[in-house]
Design a protein around this motif. Structure first.
Motif, short mmCIF file in Angstrom:
data_model
loop_
_atom_site.label_atom_id
_atom_site.label_comp_id
_atom_site.label_asym_id
_atom_site.label_seq_id
_atom_site.Cartn_x
_atom_site.Cartn_y
_atom_site.Cartn_z
N ALA A 43 25.49 19.95 -4.18
CA ALA A 43 25.60 20.30 -5.61
C ALA A 43 26.80 19.61 -6.27
O ALA A 43 26.68 19.10 -7.39
CB ALA A 43 25.70 21.81 -5.76
N GLU A 44 27.95 19.56 -5.58
CA GLU A 44 29.12 18.99 -6.25
C GLU A 44 29.00 17.48 -6.48
O GLU A 44 29.65 16.93 -7.35
CB GLU A 44 30.43 19.36 -5.55
N LYS A 45 28.13 16.84 -5.70
CA LYS A 45 27.92 15.39 -5.91
C LYS A 45 27.07 15.14 -7.16
O LYS A 45 27.05 14.06 -7.72
CB LYS A 45 27.23 14.76 -4.69
N THR A 54 34.01 30.78 -0.30
CA THR A 54 32.54 30.73 -0.36
C THR A 54 31.99 29.31 -0.44
O THR A 54 30.85 29.07 -0.03
CB THR A 54 32.02 31.55 -1.55
N GLU A 55 32.76 28.35 -0.98
CA GLU A 55 32.38 26.92 -0.93
C GLU A 55 30.97 26.66 -1.46
O GLU A 55 30.21 25.86 -0.89
CB GLU A 55 32.48 26.42 0.53
N LEU A 56 30.62 27.28 -2.58
CA LEU A 56 29.26 27.13 -3.10
C LEU A 56 29.00 25.75 -3.70
O LEU A 56 27.85 25.41 -3.98
CB LEU A 56 28.97 28.23 -4.14
N GLY A 57 30.04 24.97 -3.88
CA GLY A 57 29.86 23.60 -4.38
C GLY A 57 29.15 22.71 -3.37
O GLY A 57 28.65 21.64 -3.71
N HIS A 58 29.11 23.16 -2.12
CA HIS A 58 28.48 22.34 -1.09
C HIS A 58 27.04 22.76 -0.80
O HIS A 58 26.43 22.25 0.15
CB HIS A 58 29.32 22.36 0.20
N LEU A 59 26.52 23.70 -1.58
CA LEU A 59 25.10 24.07 -1.42
C LEU A 59 24.25 22.83 -1.68
O LEU A 59 24.59 22.01 -2.53
CB LEU A 59 24.71 25.14 -2.44
N VAL A 74 46.13 29.51 -0.33
CA VAL A 74 44.86 30.09 -0.78
C VAL A 74 43.97 28.97 -1.34
O VAL A 74 44.49 28.00 -1.92
CB VAL A 74 45.15 31.20 -1.83
N ASN A 75 42.69 29.07 -1.16
CA ASN A 75 41.75 28.08 -1.74
C ASN A 75 41.95 28.02 -3.26
O ASN A 75 42.16 29.04 -3.91
CB ASN A 75 40.32 28.50 -1.39
N ASP A 76 41.86 26.81 -3.82
CA ASP A 76 42.17 26.65 -5.25
C ASP A 76 41.25 27.45 -6.18
O ASP A 76 41.71 28.06 -7.15
CB ASP A 76 42.19 25.15 -5.64
N ALA A 77 39.95 27.45 -5.87
CA ALA A 77 39.03 28.20 -6.74
C ALA A 77 39.23 29.70 -6.58
O ALA A 77 39.14 30.47 -7.55
CB ALA A 77 37.59 27.82 -6.42
C1 BGC Z 1 36.19 22.05 -1.77
C2 BGC Z 1 36.56 23.44 -2.23
C3 BGC Z 1 37.34 23.38 -3.51
C4 BGC Z 1 36.60 22.59 -4.56
C5 BGC Z 1 37.40 22.42 -5.84
C6 BGC Z 1 35.44 21.36 -2.89
O1 BGC Z 1 35.10 20.06 -2.49
O2 BGC Z 1 35.38 22.09 -0.62
O3 BGC Z 1 37.30 24.10 -1.24
O4 BGC Z 1 37.58 24.69 -3.97
O5 BGC Z 1 36.27 21.31 -4.07
O6 BGC Z 1 38.61 21.77 -5.61
#
Ligand code: BGC
Length: 274
Positions: A162-164, A150-155, A104-107
């Protein structure tokens, strides 16, 4: 009922049997350092070490992965070794462990745990859990049901992913003050609010322990914002819950060597507590 949960992270791989009635670890967790390079084979070996430390064999195991997971296959690898893309990870780990494995995806795992035992308990509107760490993970719940991957960190936000800009890694890499980082997180949350109108944001990841340093700096949102409650164990607990859910959904005749499942298995929050 106890199910083993394992959380695969960038620095450590940790696991423990989870008491699904309490949503808590039934034994002290066991952790090994993530191997480098973190290839599927090397990580599988580390997961085996964690699982073996509990003498756990032939019984269900839930495992988190920091990328998109569909039907047990890992599909993306934003912050991990690219060789994970399109690996049938449930089958790989199932064969290595001799146990049925749900991936399962971690988040999503953290979200599942928080919705039943933590900050999202009893919330039936749209809830977004975000994990801030090396990347930004997201878990979206509507009426208590997970919308997986949903991978919203990559918006994209202001021309950047966003995650950068707003992960805790970005805070460290750019030596941002709590104030500057909170400003970035606020912009990100405002963007998510515009898209989803959630009633609640749950802020997870290691930084949730320091919520008092940045949550008061985030203003102007309609949604409530609260820190996650399960802290470091949300991934382990959620992985175990997903494994139990997959087990319940699985036909009795299914092959026990690997469960080709993921968070897409029934995830009604009420269905998780045992
Ligand atoms: C990944 C997600 C993950 C998140 C936190 C992101 O870069 O694409 O799948 O949930 O990092 O680890």
């Amino acid at each position: 009922m106890h199910v083993l949960g394992v959380d695969i992270g960038g620095s450590g791989i940790k696991g423990a049997p989870v008491d699904l009635a309490r949503g808590d670890l039934a034994e002290e967790r066991f952790k090994v350092l993530t191997p480098h390079p973190a290839t599927p084979d090397a990580v599988a070996e580390s997961v085996r070490e964690v699982v073996d430390s509990f003498g756990w064999s032939g019984r269900p195991v839930g495992v988190t992965f920091p990328g998109v997971v569909t039907s047990g296959t890992t599909r993306t690898a934003a912050n991990v070794d690219k060789s994970w893309i399109d690996v049938d990870t449930a089958a790989l780990l199932g064969a290595r462990l001799g146990s049925p494995v749900t991936v399962v995806n971690d988040a999503d795992a953290a979200g599942i745990a928080e919705m039943t035992f933590g900050a999202g308990r009893g919330r039936t509107g749209t809830v977004i859990l975000l994990t801030f760490g090396t990347g930004i993970g997201s878990a979206v719940f509507i009426g208590g049901r997970l919308v997986p991957n949903t991978e919203l960190g990559h918006l994209e936000l202001g021309g950047h992913e966003a995650e950068k800009r707003a992960s805790t890694k970005a805070k460290d890499d750019h030596d941002l003050s709590w104030h500057s980082w909170a400003h970035r997180v606020q912009k990100y949350l405002a963007h998510l609010e515009m898209l989803f109108s959630p009633e609640l944001f749950v802020i997870g990841g290691g930084v949730s322990r320091k919520a008092s340093k940045f949550l008061p700096l985030i203003e102007g949102l309609k949604a409530e914002i609260v820190p996650a409650q399960l802290l470091n164990n949300a991934g382990i607990v959620g992985a175990a819950m997903a494994a139990r859910s997959a087990m319940a959904a699985r036909p009795a005749t299914a092959d026990r060597s690997a469960i080709r499942d993921s968070a897409a298995a029934p995830t009604a929050v009420a269905g998780f507590a045992d």
